[in-house]
Design a protein around this motif. Structure first.
Motif, PDB file in Angstrom:
ATOM      1  N   ALA A  47       0.958  -1.202  -0.088  1.00  0.00           N
ATOM      2  CA  ALA A  47      -0.072  -0.209  -0.055  1.00  0.00           C
ATOM      3  C   ALA A  47       0.897   1.298   0.243  1.00  0.00           C
ATOM      4  CB  ALA A  47      -0.924   0.003   1.019  1.00  0.00           C
ATOM      5  N   GLU A  48       0.806   2.127  -1.186  1.00  0.00           N
ATOM      6  CA  GLU A  48       1.715   3.215  -1.093  1.00  0.00           C
ATOM      7  C   GLU A  48       0.548   4.597  -1.181  1.00  0.00           C
ATOM      8  OE1 GLU A  48       4.155   2.672  -4.248  1.00  0.00           O
ATOM      9  OE2 GLU A  48       5.335   1.155  -3.270  1.00  0.00           O
ATOM     10  N   ALA A  49      -0.145   4.498  -2.190  1.00  0.00           N
ATOM     11  CA  ALA A  49      -1.295   5.480  -2.330  1.00  0.00           C
ATOM     12  C   ALA A  49      -2.306   5.644  -1.408  1.00  0.00           C
ATOM     13  CB  ALA A  49      -1.939   5.525  -3.811  1.00  0.00           C
ATOM     14  N   PRO A  50      -2.799   6.724  -1.047  1.00  0.00           N
ATOM     15  CA  PRO A  50      -3.775   6.627  -0.031  1.00  0.00           C
ATOM     16  C   PRO A  50      -5.174   5.866  -0.276  1.00  0.00           C
ATOM     17  CG  PRO A  50      -3.192   8.936  -0.718  1.00  0.00           C
ATOM     18  CD  PRO A  50      -2.582   8.083  -1.398  1.00  0.00           C
ATOM     19  N   THR A  51      -5.538   5.636  -1.545  1.00  0.00           N
ATOM     20  CA  THR A  51      -6.733   4.840  -1.805  1.00  0.00           C
ATOM     21  C   THR A  51      -6.321   3.211  -1.515  1.00  0.00           C
ATOM     22  OG1 THR A  51      -5.970   4.569  -4.111  1.00  0.00           O
ATOM     23  CG2 THR A  51      -7.507   6.131  -3.500  1.00  0.00           C
ATOM     24  N   GLN A  52      -4.965   3.081  -1.799  1.00  0.00           N
ATOM     25  CA  GLN A  52      -4.591   1.569  -1.485  1.00  0.00           C
ATOM     26  C   GLN A  52      -4.506   1.208   0.287  1.00  0.00           C
ATOM     27  OE1 GLN A  52      -0.852   1.865  -3.255  1.00  0.00           O
ATOM     28  NE2 GLN A  52      -1.520   0.664  -5.063  1.00  0.00           N
ATOM     29  N   HIS A  53      -4.808   2.294   1.007  1.00  0.00           N
ATOM     30  CA  HIS A  53      -4.835   1.831   2.471  1.00  0.00           C
ATOM     31  C   HIS A  53      -5.995   1.438   2.831  1.00  0.00           C
ATOM     32  CE1 HIS A  53      -0.544   2.944   3.443  1.00  0.00           C
ATOM     33  NE2 HIS A  53      -0.741   3.848   2.591  1.00  0.00           N
ATOM     34  N   LYS A  54      -7.156   1.574   2.199  1.00  0.00           N
ATOM     35  CA  LYS A  54      -8.219   1.177   2.586  1.00  0.00           C
ATOM     36  C   LYS A  54      -8.561  -0.510   2.572  1.00  0.00           C
ATOM     37  CE  LYS A  54     -11.063   4.599   0.654  1.00  0.00           C
ATOM     38  NZ  LYS A  54     -12.167   5.200  -0.628  1.00  0.00           N
ATOM     39  N   ALA A  55      -7.897  -1.052   1.839  1.00  0.00           N
ATOM     40  CA  ALA A  55      -7.807  -2.646   1.912  1.00  0.00           C
ATOM     41  C   ALA A  55      -7.124  -3.120   3.270  1.00  0.00           C
ATOM     42  CB  ALA A  55      -7.182  -3.340   0.497  1.00  0.00           C
ATOM     43  N   PRO A  56      -5.734  -2.655   3.459  1.00  0.00           N
ATOM     44  CA  PRO A  56      -5.136  -3.168   4.563  1.00  0.00           C
ATOM     45  C   PRO A  56      -6.038  -2.558   5.982  1.00  0.00           C
ATOM     46  CG  PRO A  56      -3.453  -2.098   3.212  1.00  0.00           C
ATOM     47  CD  PRO A  56      -4.771  -1.842   2.656  1.00  0.00           C
ATOM     48  N   ALA A  57      -6.665  -1.629   5.990  1.00  0.00           N
ATOM     49  CA  ALA A  57      -7.618  -1.096   6.986  1.00  0.00           C
ATOM     50  C   ALA A  57      -8.665  -2.161   7.327  1.00  0.00           C
ATOM     51  CB  ALA A  57      -8.283   0.200   6.829  1.00  0.00           C
ATOM     52  N   ALA A  58      -9.340  -2.530   6.207  1.00  0.00           N
ATOM     53  CA  ALA A  58     -10.453  -3.554   6.305  1.00  0.00           C
ATOM     54  C   ALA A  58      -9.742  -5.197   6.525  1.00  0.00           C
ATOM     55  CB  ALA A  58     -10.958  -3.879   4.975  1.00  0.00           C
ATOM     56  N   GLU A  59      -8.645  -5.471   6.063  1.00  0.00           N
ATOM     57  CA  GLU A  59      -7.915  -6.715   6.551  1.00  0.00           C
ATOM     58  C   GLU A  59      -7.604  -6.610   7.899  1.00  0.00           C
ATOM     59  OE1 GLU A  59      -7.047  -9.490   4.764  1.00  0.00           O
ATOM     60  OE2 GLU A  59      -8.380  -8.824   3.160  1.00  0.00           O
ATOM     61  N   TYR A  60      -7.056  -5.698   8.619  1.00  0.00           N
ATOM     62  CA  TYR A  60      -6.853  -5.286  10.011  1.00  0.00           C
ATOM     63  C   TYR A  60      -7.983  -5.438  10.796  1.00  0.00           C
ATOM     64  CZ  TYR A  60      -1.737  -4.770  10.007  1.00  0.00           C
ATOM     65  OH  TYR A  60      -0.371  -4.826   9.726  1.00  0.00           O
ATOM     66  N   ARG A  61      -9.261  -4.754  10.419  1.00  0.00           N
ATOM     67  CA  ARG A  61     -10.549  -4.902  11.068  1.00  0.00           C
ATOM     68  C   ARG A  61     -11.000  -6.391  11.163  1.00  0.00           C
ATOM     69  NH1 ARG A  61     -10.957  -0.517  13.707  1.00  0.00           N
ATOM     70  NH2 ARG A  61     -11.218   1.179  12.748  1.00  0.00           N
ATOM     71  N   GLN A  62     -10.596  -7.190  10.104  1.00  0.00           N
ATOM     72  CA  GLN A  62     -11.147  -8.642  10.163  1.00  0.00           C
ATOM     73  C   GLN A  62     -10.220  -9.464  10.930  1.00  0.00           C
ATOM     74  OE1 GLN A  62     -10.756 -10.510   6.333  1.00  0.00           O
ATOM     75  NE2 GLN A  62     -11.528 -12.300   6.870  1.00  0.00           N
ATOM     76  N   LEU A  63      -9.074  -9.028  10.930  1.00  0.00           N
ATOM     77  CA  LEU A  63      -8.099  -9.488  11.741  1.00  0.00           C
ATOM     78  C   LEU A  63      -8.152  -9.425  13.412  1.00  0.00           C
ATOM     79  CD1 LEU A  63      -5.419 -11.249  11.996  1.00  0.00           C
ATOM     80  CD2 LEU A  63      -4.121  -9.328  11.658  1.00  0.00           C
ATOM     81  N   ALA A  64      -8.464  -8.389  13.447  1.00  0.00           N
ATOM     82  CA  ALA A  64      -8.903  -7.696  15.084  1.00  0.00           C
ATOM     83  C   ALA A  64     -10.048  -8.818  15.575  1.00  0.00           C
ATOM     84  CB  ALA A  64      -8.974  -6.307  15.154  1.00  0.00           C
ATOM     85  N   GLN A  65     -10.909  -8.794  14.575  1.00  0.00           N
ATOM     86  CA  GLN A  65     -12.224  -9.695  14.881  1.00  0.00           C
ATOM     87  C   GLN A  65     -11.902 -11.083  15.394  1.00  0.00           C
ATOM     88  OE1 GLN A  65     -15.269  -8.213  15.587  1.00  0.00           O
ATOM     89  NE2 GLN A  65     -15.938 -10.285  16.389  1.00  0.00           N
ATOM     90  N   ARG A  66     -11.230 -11.648  14.349  1.00  0.00           N
ATOM     91  CA  ARG A  66     -10.911 -12.997  14.660  1.00  0.00           C
ATOM     92  C   ARG A  66      -9.966 -13.187  15.845  1.00  0.00           C
ATOM     93  NH1 ARG A  66     -10.008 -16.200   9.736  1.00  0.00           N
ATOM     94  NH2 ARG A  66      -9.107 -17.766  11.330  1.00  0.00           N
ATOM     95  N   GLN A  67      -9.221 -12.233  16.114  1.00  0.00           N
ATOM     96  CA  GLN A  67      -8.255 -12.475  17.185  1.00  0.00           C
ATOM     97  C   GLN A  67      -8.972 -12.348  18.525  1.00  0.00           C
ATOM     98  OE1 GLN A  67      -5.484  -9.286  16.121  1.00  0.00           O
ATOM     99  NE2 GLN A  67      -3.914 -10.659  15.684  1.00  0.00           N
ATOM    100  N   LEU A  68     -10.137 -11.310  18.506  1.00  0.00           N
ATOM    101  CA  LEU A  68     -10.860 -11.068  19.575  1.00  0.00           C
ATOM    102  C   LEU A  68     -11.757 -12.453  19.885  1.00  0.00           C
ATOM    103  CD1 LEU A  68     -11.443  -9.176  21.782  1.00  0.00           C
ATOM    104  CD2 LEU A  68     -13.604  -8.286  20.093  1.00  0.00           C
ATOM    105  N   THR A  69     -12.088 -13.183  18.855  1.00  0.00           N
ATOM    106  CA  THR A  69     -13.043 -14.369  18.925  1.00  0.00           C
ATOM    107  C   THR A  69     -11.934 -15.286  19.735  1.00  0.00           C
ATOM    108  OG1 THR A  69     -14.298 -13.743  16.991  1.00  0.00           O
ATOM    109  CG2 THR A  69     -14.066 -16.070  17.647  1.00  0.00           C
ATOM    110  N   GLU A  70     -10.837 -15.482  19.240  1.00  0.00           N
ATOM    111  CA  GLU A  70      -9.953 -16.502  20.023  1.00  0.00           C
ATOM    112  C   GLU A  70      -9.839 -16.124  21.481  1.00  0.00           C
ATOM    113  OE1 GLU A  70      -7.977 -19.393  19.019  1.00  0.00           O
ATOM    114  OE2 GLU A  70      -9.551 -19.177  17.224  1.00  0.00           O
TER     115      GLU A  70
END
Length: 126
Positions: A47-70
């Motif tokens: 992710a370099e351009a500002p629009t490319q940072h939306k995908a990692p943000a969503a992935e990190y949210r999903q990752l946080a949800q999975r970690q919280l479930t664990e």
């Protein structure tokens, strides 16, 4: 007889194709936590351009949800072990209750870090 064999082969191919499509759709939900972390970090690295940072943000949210479930799962296991006196003895506590508490704390901390990274990437995206 040939028509019957052809229809059987066609049905088999159709079933195999449909199950392959379902496997692709369910791939993200069946992904292990370790694989999801690896994928998220790889996405973050590209992710370099500002629009490319939306995908990692969503992935990190999903990752946080999975970690919280664990974390919640391990906390529930610790509560289950705590109901039985034998697991509170020094002999078994380290491999049951204490292990579950450490795992719950670790996954909870990881979830907080993932949420912070998601917020960071959302800020970079805007």
């Amino acid at each position: 007889m040939k028509a019957f064999a052809k229809s059987i082969l066609f049905t088999g191919a159709l079933v195999m194709g449909a199950s392959g499509l379902m496997a692709v759709q369910a791939d993200k939900t069946n992904m292990s936590l370790k694989q999801l972390v690896k994928q998220t970090k790889a996405l973050e690295a590209t992710a370099e351009a500002p629009t490319q940072h939306k995908a990692p943000a969503a992935e990190y949210r999903q990752l946080a949800q999975r970690q919280l479930t664990e974390s919640n799962k391990h906390a529930e296991e610790a509560a289950w072990y705590a109901r039985f006196p034998i697991y509170s003895s020094a002999k078994f506590r380290a491999i049951t209750t204490d292990h579950c508490h450490r795992s719950a704390d670790r996954y909870g901390d990881d979830a907080q870090r993932s949420e912070q990274m998601a917020a960071h990437h959302e800020a970079l995206a805007s």
